[in-house]
Motif scaffolding. Sequence first.
Motif, short mmCIF file in Angstrom:
data_model
loop_
_atom_site.label_atom_id
_atom_site.label_comp_id
_atom_site.label_asym_id
_atom_site.label_seq_id
_atom_site.Cartn_x
_atom_site.Cartn_y
_atom_site.Cartn_z
N ASP A 186 0.81 -1.25 0.26
CA ASP A 186 0.02 -0.15 -0.01
C ASP A 186 0.87 1.06 0.26
N CYS A 187 0.88 1.82 -0.98
CA CYS A 187 1.76 3.13 -1.15
C CYS A 187 0.86 4.54 -1.19
N THR A 188 -0.16 4.62 -0.62
CA THR A 188 -1.07 5.56 -0.51
C THR A 188 -0.80 6.35 0.78
N GLN A 189 0.16 6.09 1.55
CA GLN A 189 0.80 6.74 2.83
C GLN A 189 2.22 7.18 2.64
N GLN A 190 2.74 8.14 3.71
CA GLN A 190 4.00 8.41 3.49
C GLN A 190 5.00 7.24 3.80
N ILE A 191 4.59 6.07 4.58
CA ILE A 191 5.14 5.18 4.69
C ILE A 191 4.46 3.80 4.44
N PRO A 192 5.04 3.09 3.45
CA PRO A 192 4.41 1.95 2.83
C PRO A 192 4.00 0.87 3.68
N VAL A 193 3.17 0.23 3.48
CA VAL A 193 2.68 -0.98 4.29
C VAL A 193 2.45 -2.28 3.40
N ILE A 194 3.14 -3.23 3.94
CA ILE A 194 2.95 -4.63 2.99
C ILE A 194 1.31 -5.06 3.52
N LEU A 195 0.52 -5.22 2.55
CA LEU A 195 -0.75 -5.70 2.92
C LEU A 195 -0.68 -7.25 2.71
N ARG A 196 0.16 -7.87 1.62
CA ARG A 196 0.26 -9.19 1.58
C ARG A 196 1.97 -9.60 1.34
N PRO A 197 2.24 -10.46 1.91
CA PRO A 197 3.89 -10.70 1.84
C PRO A 197 3.67 -11.60 0.57
#
Length: 342
Positions: A186-197
């Motif tokens: 997820d690259c919609t925020q300043q720090i990206p979030v892994i939604l699925r490894p």
Amino acid sequence: VWIVDNLEDLSSSYPQIAQAAAQLRENEVVAFPTETVYGLGANAKSDEAVGKIYEAKGRPSDNPLIVHIASIKQLHEVAAHVPVYVDKLIEALWPGPITFVLPKKAGLSDRVTAGLDTVAVRMPDHPLALALIKEANLPVAAPSANLSGKPSPTRASHVFDDLNGRIAGIVDGGSTGVGVESTVLDCTQQIPVILRPGGVTKEQLQALIGEVTVDQALTDETQAPKSPGMKYTHYAPAAQMTIVDGTPSFLQGLISEAKSEGKKVGVLSAKETAGNYEADVVFSCGSRANMHTVASELYDVLRAFNETDVDCIFSESFSSAGVGQAVMNRLMKAAGHRLIKE
Ligand code: TXA
Ligand code: MG
């Protein structure tokens, strides 16, 4: 025109990418290989075409699809904004097994994004996939080409088993390499979030851009996942599977207990320890010395258990480092989170 050089009988009527591309342009659905798993592709701009994907897979309509592209120009046609850190990741990792969730641009079918204001985009690292997308000259929506709930297909024969009669065709590229799906970031925020490894590891991402977080739902089952698809049960073989975190002799104890109850027992093991087990079926799945081999063989082995008559399956546990994070995520899902610790 690409000639598919790895022909099995089932694909002999699909020798040419040109033909598959023409079918995509006619809003038909066609399965094709990527470096991770086979995808089920359709014209991402057409409601009709995308509708056929959901229908063929029996996929819930609230689970959005990944848009596959073959050029950076296409990225800017589907995404409204690309953060600088994504440019860096693209430079290092595309084409490759990572999908970026970005704010979407108008023009795609709403069914691709399942009503979200974001779009998931990936450039696959497979010559046949890239040739097909280029030839079709379309953004190609493609989930994994399995029936919903089954393990993703890593061979054309897996696609055939699940979807024969439900789709227009299969481009056969032999076995896929990575074996688990792409990492969804997820690259919609300043720090990206892994939604699925997936195929690109957290360690790789951190080395490239520094801070990366992981969706809490991946480690805490009580949390709702941020990626719609992650809430569904997946990959489960017909027989009940349990992950065992312990020594081979502890696992053998569980096998013996189940056998004494009259059950037929299957074991999923790394190559190194497969010789330790006395069970009805023992499938080895790659080598612990190289977790990429475990990832590569995992779905084929999960499917192979369904060809046996085992009543229950015990699986060894694997390290969660590197691509092991994706392997353990899929194994835990396949086991419905049943885990026994020694
Ligand atoms: O390796 C792969 O990613 C394969 C190959 C074919 O490219 N594709 C794949 O697609 O695994 P699929 O549909 O099986 O999984 C897509 C995942 C789902 O968990 C879905 O919920 C998530 O990506 N996803 C798609 N669009 C999203 C969005 N806008 N926001 C959050 N998650 C999204
Ligand atoms: Mg899938």
